[in-house]
Write an enzyme that holds these catalytic residues in place. Structure first.
Site, short mmCIF file in Angstrom:
data_model
loop_
_atom_site.label_atom_id
_atom_site.label_comp_id
_atom_site.label_asym_id
_atom_site.label_seq_id
_atom_site.Cartn_x
_atom_site.Cartn_y
_atom_site.Cartn_z
CB CYS A 1 -14.84 28.10 30.47
SG CYS A 1 -14.35 29.77 30.03
CD GLU B 1 -14.91 20.09 17.24
OE1 GLU B 1 -16.08 20.51 17.34
OE2 GLU B 1 -14.32 19.50 18.15
CG LEU C 1 -21.82 38.49 31.85
CD1 LEU C 1 -20.50 39.17 32.18
CD2 LEU C 1 -22.93 39.54 31.72
CG HIS C 2 -21.12 32.04 30.24
ND1 HIS C 2 -22.08 32.07 29.25
CD2 HIS C 2 -19.97 31.65 29.61
CE1 HIS C 2 -21.53 31.72 28.09
NE2 HIS C 2 -20.26 31.48 28.27
CB CYS D 1 -16.86 24.36 19.22
SG CYS D 1 -16.86 24.46 17.45
CB SER E 1 -17.42 34.73 20.95
OG SER E 1 -17.82 34.41 22.25
CB CYS F 1 -15.66 25.23 27.61
SG CYS F 1 -15.23 25.35 25.87
CB CYS G 1 -9.17 27.00 24.75
SG CYS G 1 -9.63 28.62 25.43
N GLY H 1 -11.02 27.78 21.02
CA GLY H 1 -10.01 28.81 21.23
C GLY H 1 -10.56 30.15 21.65
CD GLU H 2 -10.85 34.76 24.31
OE1 GLU H 2 -11.89 34.19 24.69
OE2 GLU H 2 -10.85 35.89 23.78
CB CYS I 1 -19.16 28.36 14.19
SG CYS I 1 -18.47 28.40 15.85
CG ASN J 1 -24.52 21.87 23.66
OD1 ASN J 1 -25.04 20.79 23.43
ND2 ASN J 1 -24.55 22.89 22.84
N1 SAH Z 1 -13.30 31.70 23.77
C1 SAH Z 1 -14.41 32.46 23.24
C2 SAH Z 1 -15.12 31.80 22.08
C3 SAH Z 1 -15.36 30.34 22.07
S1 SAH Z 1 -16.78 29.53 22.66
C4 SAH Z 1 -15.38 32.75 24.36
O1 SAH Z 1 -15.18 32.29 25.46
O2 SAH Z 1 -16.32 33.50 24.13
C5 SAH Z 1 -18.26 30.18 22.10
C6 SAH Z 1 -19.31 30.20 23.21
O3 SAH Z 1 -19.74 28.89 23.62
C7 SAH Z 1 -18.80 30.90 24.46
O4 SAH Z 1 -19.80 31.78 24.93
C8 SAH Z 1 -18.63 29.74 25.41
O5 SAH Z 1 -18.65 30.17 26.75
C9 SAH Z 1 -19.80 28.88 25.02
N2 SAH Z 1 -19.75 27.49 25.50
C10 SAH Z 1 -18.67 26.71 25.71
N3 SAH Z 1 -19.04 25.51 26.15
C11 SAH Z 1 -20.38 25.52 26.24
C12 SAH Z 1 -21.36 24.57 26.64
N4 SAH Z 1 -21.01 23.35 27.06
N5 SAH Z 1 -22.66 24.94 26.58
C13 SAH Z 1 -23.03 26.16 26.16
N6 SAH Z 1 -22.16 27.10 25.76
C14 SAH Z 1 -20.85 26.79 25.82
#
Ligand code: SAH
Length: 346
Positions: free
Chosen positions: A113, A89, A212-213, A330, A188, A116, A109, A156-157, A102, A287
Site C-alpha cells: 500500500c 510493534e 477500503l480507502h 504502525c 483488519s 503505509c 508486509c 502485516g496482513e 494493536c 498519518n
Molecule cells: N494489513 C491490514 C492491517 C494493517 S494496517 C490492512 O491492510 O487492513 C491497519 C490500518 O492502517 C489499515 O486500514 C491501513 O490501511 C491503515 N494505514 C496504514 N498506513 C496508514 C497511514 N499512513 N495513515 C492512515 N492509515 C494507515
C-alpha cells in the site's frame, strides 16, 4: 515446538508423554498464558517437572527494545525484539471501554500500500501464533494494565498469515487463557477475497475491518496494489457474503488523503456502491509517512465526508488519533529503528 502455540488439548498430549496426570496441562497452560518468563514461577508444579519442561521447552519472551508513552493520552508503544532478532510493534490504547492492544501479525508486509510504512521493506516473515500471543501477554505484564480488546491492525496482513492468525485467535479466546471474547477482537484486511470467504466459513463473532480507502478502482488501483488482484466490486461482494454468513456488520477503514479520495462525490459514490450492505466507516486522517508524497485531508474535508455518509444512512466516525507524539501509527517505529541499526553499522 513452542508450547505457547499449542491449544490445551495439544498441551495435554505433550504432558501425557511426560507421564503427567491430566490436570497438569491446565495448570501449565494457565501459567503460560499469564506471561511467566520462567517455569520456576509455576509454583504449583513439582520442581522435577519444572526442570524437565525448562530443559525440553524453554519459555521465550520478546525483549522490549523501545517503550514510548504518549504524554497526551497514555498510549504506549512497544518495539519488541523477537528471538531471531526481528522487531515488531505493539500499541496499547486506553479507551473508556477498556485497554486495547494493536498487534502485528507479520514482520513487514508484502501488500505494498502506497501510504503505509509497514510495507516499505517488504515481507520478512510471518509471526507464529505464540509470537502474537506474546505481544498481548507481555504488553499486559509490562504495562500492568489488563487487556480487554485486541485489534489486528499492526504491521502485516493478518489474512496473509491465515492459519497462524486463526490459531492465535483460538488461544487468546480460550477460557483457560486470556479469555478475550471474539466480540472484543477486530481483524483488519486490505481485501484478500478468497481469505475473507474462508474466514466467513468459521463464523467467528469478531469484527471484520476492511481497508477500503477508495471509492472506486481507478483510485484504489493507484494506492493499493491488492486491488489489481481483487477489484473493489469483488471485495464488496465478498463483504456481502461475509455479512450473510455471520450477520456481523462490516467496518470499513478509510484513510483520508488530501485530493485523492476525500471529495463529497467520493462519499456519494461509496453510498451508491454499498447499497444494502450494513456498514460502518472509520475515517482516519492519513498519518503522514516520511517516504510518501501523500498528505492528510483537511479537517473540513473529513467533516464534510462524514456528513455525506451519515446523510446517506451510513454511520461514520472520525478516528481519534492517539499517540500522535510517539510515532504510534504502525510500522514507523520499526522502520526508524532498522534504519538506525543500518547507520550504526556503517
Ligand atoms: N494489513 C491490514 C492491517 C494493517 S494496517 C490492512 O491492510 O487492513 C491497519 C490500518 O492502517 C489499515 O486500514 C491501513 O490501511 C491503515 N494505514 C496504514 N498506513 C496508514 C497511514 N499512513 N495513515 C492512515 N492509515 C494507515
Amino acid at each position: 515446538m513452542n508450547l505457547k502455540s499449542l491449544t490445551l488439548p495439544e498441551l495435554a498430549e505433550v504432558l501425557k508423554e511426560l507421564n503427567q496426570p491430566s490436570f497438569r496441562a491446565k495448570q501449565v497452560y494457565t501459567w503460560l498464558h499469564k506471561g511467566v518468563r520462567d517455569y520456576d514461577e509455576m509454583t504449583n508444579l513439582p520442581k522435577s517437572l519444572r526442570d524437565t519442561l525448562a530443559e525440553k521447552y524453554p519459555i521465550c519472551a520478546p525483549k522490549v527494545v523501545r517503550r514510548q508513552q504518549s504524554a497526551r493520552d497514555g498510549t504506549i508503544k512497544y518495539l519488541w525484539e523477537l528471538s531471531d532478532g526481528n522487531c515488531v510493534e505493539t500499541v496499547l490504547m486506553r479507551y473508556h471501554y477498556g485497554n486495547t492492544v494493536c498487534i502485528s501479525t507479520e514482520v513487514g508486509c508484502r501488500m505494498g500500500c502506497a501510504f503505509c510504512a509497514s510495507t516499505i521493506g517488504g515481507l520478512v516473515r510471518r509471526l507464529e501464533p505464540y509470537e502474537m500471543l506474546d505481544e498481548v501477554l507481555f504488553t499486559q505484564v509490562d504495562s500492568g494494565l489488563p487487556v480487554s480488546h485486541i485489534v489486528l491492525m499492526g504491521i502485516g496482513e493478518p489474512l496473509d498469515n491465515f492459519d497462524n492468525v486463526m490459531r492465535f485467535l483460538e488461544l487468546v479466546n480460550s477460557p483457560e487463557g486470556m479469555n478475550i471474547s471474539m466480540r472484543h477482537i477486530s481483524l483488519s484486511t486490505c481485501g484478500l477475497v478468497p481469505k475473507i470467504d474462508e474466514l466467513a466459513k468459521r463464523r467467528l463473532q469478531l469484527t471484520l475491518s476492511v481497508s477500503l480507502h477508495a471509492p472506486n478502482d481507478a483510485v484504489r488501483d493507484k494506492i493499493m496494489p491488492v486491488n489489481r488482484a481483487y477489484p473493489s466490486e469483488e471485495l464488496l461482494d465478498a463483504c456481502r457474503r461475509y455479512y450473510q454468513a455471520t450477520s456481523r456488520r462490516i467496518s470499513f477503514e478509510y484513510a483520508m488523503i488530501d485530493g485523492v479520495n476525500d471529495r463529497p462525490e467520493d462519499a456519494k459514490e461509496l453510498l451508491r456502491r454499498l447499497k444494502g450492505l450494513p456498514a460502518h466507516f472509520n475515517l482516519i486522517p492519513l498519518n503522514h509517512v516520511e517516504e510518501s508524497p501523500l498528505k492528510p485531508s483537511t479537517k473540513a474535508a473529513v467533516a464534510a465526508f462524514q456528513k455525506t455518509l451519515e446523510d446517506g444512512g451510513v454511520t461514520a466516525t472520525v478516528r481519534r488519533t492517539l499517540g500522535g507524539d510517539i510515532d504510534a501509527s504502525c510500522g514507523q517505529l520499526r522502520r526508524k529503528y532498522n534504519q538506525k541499526k543500518i547507520e550504526d553499522t556503517r
